[in-house]
Design a protein around this motif. Structure first.
Motif, PDB file in Angstrom:
ATOM      1  N   ASP A 190      45.481  29.334  47.347  1.00  0.00           N
ATOM      2  CA  ASP A 190      44.841  29.903  48.532  1.00  0.00           C
ATOM      3  C   ASP A 190      44.397  31.333  48.248  1.00  0.00           C
ATOM      4  OD1 ASP A 190      45.227  27.613  50.023  1.00  0.00           O
ATOM      5  OD2 ASP A 190      47.120  28.308  50.883  1.00  0.00           O
ATOM      6  N   ASP A 191      43.221  31.676  48.736  1.00  0.00           N
ATOM      7  CA  ASP A 191      42.635  32.995  48.528  1.00  0.00           C
ATOM      8  C   ASP A 191      43.220  33.992  49.534  1.00  0.00           C
ATOM      9  OD1 ASP A 191      40.554  35.168  49.120  1.00  0.00           O
ATOM     10  OD2 ASP A 191      39.671  34.196  47.363  1.00  0.00           O
ATOM     11  N   LEU A 248      43.954  47.184  53.165  1.00  0.00           N
ATOM     12  CA  LEU A 248      45.226  47.879  53.411  1.00  0.00           C
ATOM     13  C   LEU A 248      46.413  46.962  53.138  1.00  0.00           C
ATOM     14  CD1 LEU A 248      44.338  49.849  56.655  1.00  0.00           C
ATOM     15  CD2 LEU A 248      44.431  50.705  54.314  1.00  0.00           C
ATOM     16  N   LEU A 249      46.278  45.719  53.537  1.00  0.00           N
ATOM     17  CA  LEU A 249      47.330  44.741  53.280  1.00  0.00           C
ATOM     18  C   LEU A 249      47.451  44.479  51.776  1.00  0.00           C
ATOM     19  CD1 LEU A 249      49.255  43.214  55.105  1.00  0.00           C
ATOM     20  CD2 LEU A 249      47.605  41.356  55.192  1.00  0.00           C
ATOM     21  N   ALA A 250      46.322  44.458  51.093  1.00  0.00           N
ATOM     22  CA  ALA A 250      46.325  44.254  49.644  1.00  0.00           C
ATOM     23  C   ALA A 250      47.089  45.377  48.951  1.00  0.00           C
ATOM     24  CB  ALA A 250      44.896  44.176  49.117  1.00  0.00           C
ATOM     25  N   ALA A 251      46.868  46.604  49.381  1.00  0.00           N
ATOM     26  CA  ALA A 251      47.568  47.742  48.780  1.00  0.00           C
ATOM     27  C   ALA A 251      49.073  47.612  48.976  1.00  0.00           C
ATOM     28  CB  ALA A 251      47.055  49.046  49.377  1.00  0.00           C
ATOM     29  N   GLN A 302      41.492  38.438  41.107  1.00  0.00           N
ATOM     30  CA  GLN A 302      42.349  37.253  41.033  1.00  0.00           C
ATOM     31  C   GLN A 302      43.045  37.086  42.386  1.00  0.00           C
ATOM     32  OE1 GLN A 302      42.666  39.629  38.385  1.00  0.00           O
ATOM     33  NE2 GLN A 302      41.648  38.467  36.819  1.00  0.00           N
ATOM     34  N   PRO A 303      42.337  36.570  43.391  1.00  0.00           N
ATOM     35  CA  PRO A 303      42.853  36.574  44.761  1.00  0.00           C
ATOM     36  C   PRO A 303      43.795  35.428  45.144  1.00  0.00           C
ATOM     37  CG  PRO A 303      40.631  35.735  44.761  1.00  0.00           C
ATOM     38  CD  PRO A 303      40.940  36.154  43.340  1.00  0.00           C
ATOM     39  N   LEU A 359      46.856  35.582  40.228  1.00  0.00           N
ATOM     40  CA  LEU A 359      47.581  36.852  40.167  1.00  0.00           C
ATOM     41  C   LEU A 359      48.771  36.745  39.215  1.00  0.00           C
ATOM     42  CD1 LEU A 359      47.787  39.745  41.220  1.00  0.00           C
ATOM     43  CD2 LEU A 359      49.139  38.869  43.129  1.00  0.00           C
ATOM     44  N   ALA A 360      49.475  35.630  39.259  1.00  0.00           N
ATOM     45  CA  ALA A 360      50.612  35.427  38.353  1.00  0.00           C
ATOM     46  C   ALA A 360      50.155  35.451  36.898  1.00  0.00           C
ATOM     47  CB  ALA A 360      51.300  34.108  38.672  1.00  0.00           C
TER      48      ALA A 360
END
Length: 70
Positions: free
Chosen positions: A15-16, A25-28, A50-51, A56-57
């Motif tokens: 899931d993206d 802001l949530l990403a940070a 890599q969303p 991301l892993a």
């Protein structure tokens, strides 16, 4: 971790982040928590490029390998 930050369920590994309602802001915040959890600096651009959890892993594993190699 993503469920807690995004407040959605279920969250799958493909899931993206942004399609699930994530924003800058949530990403940070998520990246800071991720860095603490994995012990590797994760550049801010990583989540944008890599969303998904799976991507991301993979990026984190590559970053970890680069840190060991330096």
């Amino acid at each position: 971790m993503w469920r807690a930050y995004l407040k959605v369920e279920p969250v799958g590994v493909d899931d993206d982040f942004f399609e699930l309602g994530g924003h800058s802001l949530l990403a940070a915040d998520l990246l800071v928590a991720t860095e603490r959890a994995v012990g590797v600096h994760v550049p801010a651009t990583t989540l944008y490029l890599q969303p998904t959890i799976a991507e991301l892993a993979e990026a984190i594993e590559q970053l970890r390998a680069e840190e060991v190699g330096t």
